[in-house]
Design an enzyme around this catalytic site. Sequence first.
Site, PDB file in Angstrom:
ATOM      1  NE  ARG A  25     -21.215  15.962  11.930  1.00 20.51           N
ATOM      2  CZ  ARG A  25     -21.670  15.437  13.068  1.00 20.51           C
ATOM      3  NH1 ARG A  25     -22.123  14.214  13.061  1.00 20.51           N
ATOM      4  NH2 ARG A  25     -21.650  16.128  14.189  1.00 20.51           N
TER       5      ARG A  25
ATOM      6  NE  ARG B 169     -30.867  26.191   8.358  1.00 16.80           N
ATOM      7  CZ  ARG B 169     -30.067  26.272   9.389  1.00 16.80           C
ATOM      8  NH1 ARG B 169     -29.435  27.387   9.645  1.00 16.80           N
ATOM      9  NH2 ARG B 169     -29.950  25.244  10.190  1.00 16.80           N
TER      10      ARG B 169
ATOM     11  NE  ARG C 258      -7.172  13.610  12.596  1.00 12.72           N
ATOM     12  CZ  ARG C 258      -5.912  13.960  12.471  1.00 12.72           C
ATOM     13  NH1 ARG C 258      -4.955  13.035  12.441  1.00 12.72           N
ATOM     14  NH2 ARG C 258      -5.571  15.235  12.402  1.00 12.72           N
TER      15      ARG C 258
ATOM     16  NE  ARG D  21     -14.822  21.878  17.271  1.00 12.05           N
ATOM     17  CZ  ARG D  21     -15.697  20.901  17.023  1.00 12.05           C
ATOM     18  NH1 ARG D  21     -16.811  21.163  16.386  1.00 12.05           N
ATOM     19  NH2 ARG D  21     -15.470  19.674  17.432  1.00 12.05           N
TER      20      ARG D  21
ATOM     21  CD  GLU E 158     -12.505  20.741  19.584  1.00 10.83           C
ATOM     22  OE1 GLU E 158     -13.443  21.230  20.215  1.00 10.83           O
ATOM     23  OE2 GLU E 158     -12.652  20.138  18.500  1.00 10.83           O
TER      24      GLU E 158
ATOM     25  CE1 TYR F 199     -18.835  13.279  14.004  1.00 14.73           C
ATOM     26  CE2 TYR F 199     -18.185  13.193  11.702  1.00 14.73           C
ATOM     27  CZ  TYR F 199     -18.305  13.888  12.885  1.00 14.73           C
ATOM     28  OH  TYR F 199     -17.896  15.190  12.926  1.00 14.73           O
TER      29      TYR F 199
ATOM     30  CG  ASP G 117     -24.134  14.224  16.445  1.00  8.37           C
ATOM     31  OD1 ASP G 117     -22.963  14.475  16.763  1.00  8.37           O
ATOM     32  OD2 ASP G 117     -24.681  14.685  15.434  1.00  8.37           O
TER      33      ASP G 117
END
Length: 365
Positions: free
Chosen positions: A170, A174, A247, A278, A298, A346, A348
């Site tokens: 995911r 770059r 999870r 996070r 989190e 999973y 989005d």
Amino acid sequence: MHYNFMIAGSGISGAVFAHEATKRGAKCLVLEKRPHTGGNIHCGQIEGINVHKYGAHIFHTHDKAIWDYINQFAEFNNYVNSPIANYKGEIYNLPFNMNTFCKLWGIATPAEAAAILERQRAEIGGEPKNLEEQAIKLVGRDIFEKLIKGYTEKQWGRPCSELPAFIIKRLPVRMAYDNNYFNDRYQGIPSGGYNMIVDRLLDGIEVRLNTDFFDGREGFFDVADRVVYTGMIDRYFGNRFGKLEYRSLRLETKVLPEANHQGVAVMNYTDRETPYTRVIEHKHFEFGTQEKTVVTYEYPAEWSEGAEAYYPINDGRNQALYERYRALAEQEKNTLFLGRLAEYKYYDMDDAIAAALEAAGRILK
Ligand code: FAD
Ligand code: UDP
């Protein structure tokens, strides 16, 4: 009252399906076990700040049709997700890009970074068999050790060598100085939060909150021609082959008496020892200027009955179990299984919308 569709779950999947069905003249009833609609995109308001109650949600898609679709229901701001990784106090830009490589290796050009990456990637010959091999093949061992291993093992509660490779794919890699976390063409946060989108999708549709589909399961089949189920697929079948694993997260939210706590919406703690993955500072999603700030920690957790199932664990064992449930689902001619939990995917938000639009288009020709 008779309904064409009884929709279990008012998350983005259920809400989009209900909206599309209603638009085409069907009569819908939406059941939601929580005290509010919206599923995991639901927001609360604290100190004038929209708080993403079930974890940070940034809308992003490469698909113009999905972008146009969601923009019917809200105006999106120009937020670009650029999270920061904090490894034992060392700060790195994400996703893995020239800023990350520069800080890590003291280099400046893409050619220098490419040479180091190439050397480190060579450790993995052939097709990566798991997340660890995939990560090293993508970005080499240095980044794996500092920015991936600890975070991933906390997040998933399993060693990287036992997790599927796709999870890490995911993330973009770059060779440019570009901290945009997503490669997608379209991205933003709905001005005013996500609730408005769900409210507009469900406008004029009967919704029963605090109502679990399983409490009246048989009765619901009597009052509706078809069921659209967006909850956990294993629960629908009474866990008859055993439970799928998920999870979960424990989210701890605090109001702090300062205007700017961490200077960014999302900070990832990538070491193994910090117990949370996070920290979200919600106001930065909407460039807020409030006097106080709201942060959410989190903490990843194993899912157990009664907790929210946030992430499907698509490893070999669970995927094989899911396939057995999916085979049963195919026999259920009057029930459509839709969304992250019912399809054990999973997804989005944009994927969930695409799947709901596809299903509505197929069923309501
Ligand atoms: P859900 O949102 O889970 O909705 C399902 C609904 O069904 C819930 O409201 C639930 O209460 C209800 N329900 C379940 N069982 C029953 C029952 N038996 N009876 C009645 N009601 C029931 N996506 C992005 O695009 N960008 C992001 O940045 C992003 N961040 C995320 C962060 C986190 C922490 C998580 C967990 C997910 C994130 N996602 C993100 C994914 C996004 O949350 C999902 O794609 C989306 O919410 C899926 O919607 P859904 O309707 O399929 O499922
Ligand atoms: N990941 C990581 N380090 C990071 C961020 C992500 O190793 O700093 C890995 C981790 O395995 C995570 C996956 O990449 O589960 C996908 O990250 P993403 O931010 O897309 O996760 P989500 O927002 O869906 O929780």
